[in-house]
Write an enzyme that holds these catalytic residues in place. Structure first.
Site, PDB file in Angstrom:
ATOM      1  N   GLY A  18       0.816  -1.216   0.000  1.00 12.23           N
ATOM      2  CA  GLY A  18       0.000   0.000   0.000  1.00 12.23           C
ATOM      3  C   GLY A  18       0.842   1.255   0.000  1.00 12.23           C
ATOM      4  N   ASP A  19       1.966   1.227   0.730  1.00 11.10           N
ATOM      5  CA  ASP A  19       2.863   2.379   0.758  1.00 11.10           C
ATOM      6  C   ASP A  19       3.525   2.593  -0.597  1.00 11.10           C
ATOM      7  OD1 ASP A  19       2.253   2.645   3.456  1.00 11.10           O
ATOM      8  OD2 ASP A  19       3.933   1.396   4.083  1.00 11.10           O
TER       9      ASP A  19
END
Length: 312
Positions: free
Chosen positions: A253-254
């Site tokens: 997600g990052d």
């Protein structure tokens, strides 16, 4: 310039084990550690993608010094505010089926002086047309309205804000209408007050459209194995998840957030933003670190991204 803000950084310690035994003995293997916290992970991915960012945040004690040293070694510019106490250490266990169990510390309490110093630093550094990424948790005594407050002030300076947060930080943060938000399915369901298993993909997309209609420029909804949906006022694009060997889900997600911020800063068209975001997230699944893969891997994966354009 891209500025990432990490209010609750950590030294992330990873370990592998065959099976996690609750209440029993667990023997850890392949132990490694590196600087963590969502904003720092975003900066690491931006560097992997060939971009540059400035990582700022709240750092303390010997663990904080270790994080700064690692960032310096990676060539990631940083300008941290020193606080009392020691930056937290998190333990992340990955079993043979790639299931992740996380044990995260709260981190040190932050006094008002340090919090104000961080805000003043951010407002001094951020200039019009810059991109600021506000992501991750905050120390337990920091107001849950902090991202909302920072976003409002940054927007007055014509700075684009990317928000990647959960719970009340997300709920209050979107009231300030950041430029981009990146919830996953679980986070959006939590915001809607709905049980995850009862909500359809179309209902989630409708919720994204309402957020766009309410003033957010781009909503990126991550759906894991179902891919992701990108909704703006002028376009809606859906992308299939790429089939890649999964080493760890930590940081995917990052990596997606990093790619979106870099594409925004470089003013890429939306389809290019979609492809870069999906490729970066997929490459992160192939890595043991909390970051996307190298540029060559990401570029190769970009060619495999299938984008489906829908009517907004």
């Amino acid at each position: 310039m891209i500025i990432t803000v990490t209010m609750n950084p950590a030294l992330d310690k990873f370990a592998k084990l065959k099976t996690f035994h609750y209440g029993g003995l667990n023997r850890l293997q392949e132990i490694r550690s590196h600087a963590g916290g969502k904003g720092i992970n975003v900066s690491r991915s931006i560097a992997r993608l060939g971009g540059r960012s400035l990582a700022i945040g709240l750092i303390g004690g010997s663990v904080g010094l270790e994080i700064i040293q690692e960032l310096d070694q990676l060539g990631i510019s940083n300008d941290m505010v020193r606080v009392q106490g020691n930056t937290r250490t998190n333990l992340k266990l990955i079993d043979q089926d790639h299931n992740l169990s996380e044990f995260n510390e709260d981190g040190p309490k932050i006094d008002e002086v340090a919090l104000l110093e961080l805000e003043m630093k951010l407002m001094r550094l951020a200039q019009a047309q810059d991109v600021v990424v506000l992501s991750g948790s905050v120390p337990s005594n920091v107001p849950v309205t902090i991202y909302q407050s920072l976003c409002e002030k940054l927007k007055e300076k014509q700075v684009s804000v990317v928000l990647d947060a959960d719970g009340d930080l997300f709920r209050y943060g979107i009231e300030a209408k950041p430029h981009v938000i990146k919830p996953n399915r679980e986070e959006l369901c939590r915001y809607l007050g709905a049980e995850e298993q009862t909500v359809t993909k179309e209902e989630l997309i409708e919720a994204c459209q309402r957020l766009v209609d309410d003033g957010i420029a781009l909503v990126i909804l991550s759906l894991g194995a179902q891919g992701a949906v990108f909704v703006s006022r002028d376009a809606r694009m859906e992308a299939d998840a790429l089939s890649v060997p999964i080493v760890s889900a930590v940081g995917a997600g990052d990596a997606m957030c990093a790619a979106a911020a870099l594409a925004l800063q470089r003013q890429y068209p939306m389809e290019e933003l979609v492809k870069l975001s999906m490729a970066a997230a997929a490459s992160a699944l192939m890595c043991e670190e909390s970051a996307c893969g190298d540029r060559e891997t990401v570029e190769a994966l970009k060619k495999q991204v299938q984008v489906h354009k829908k009517k907004p």
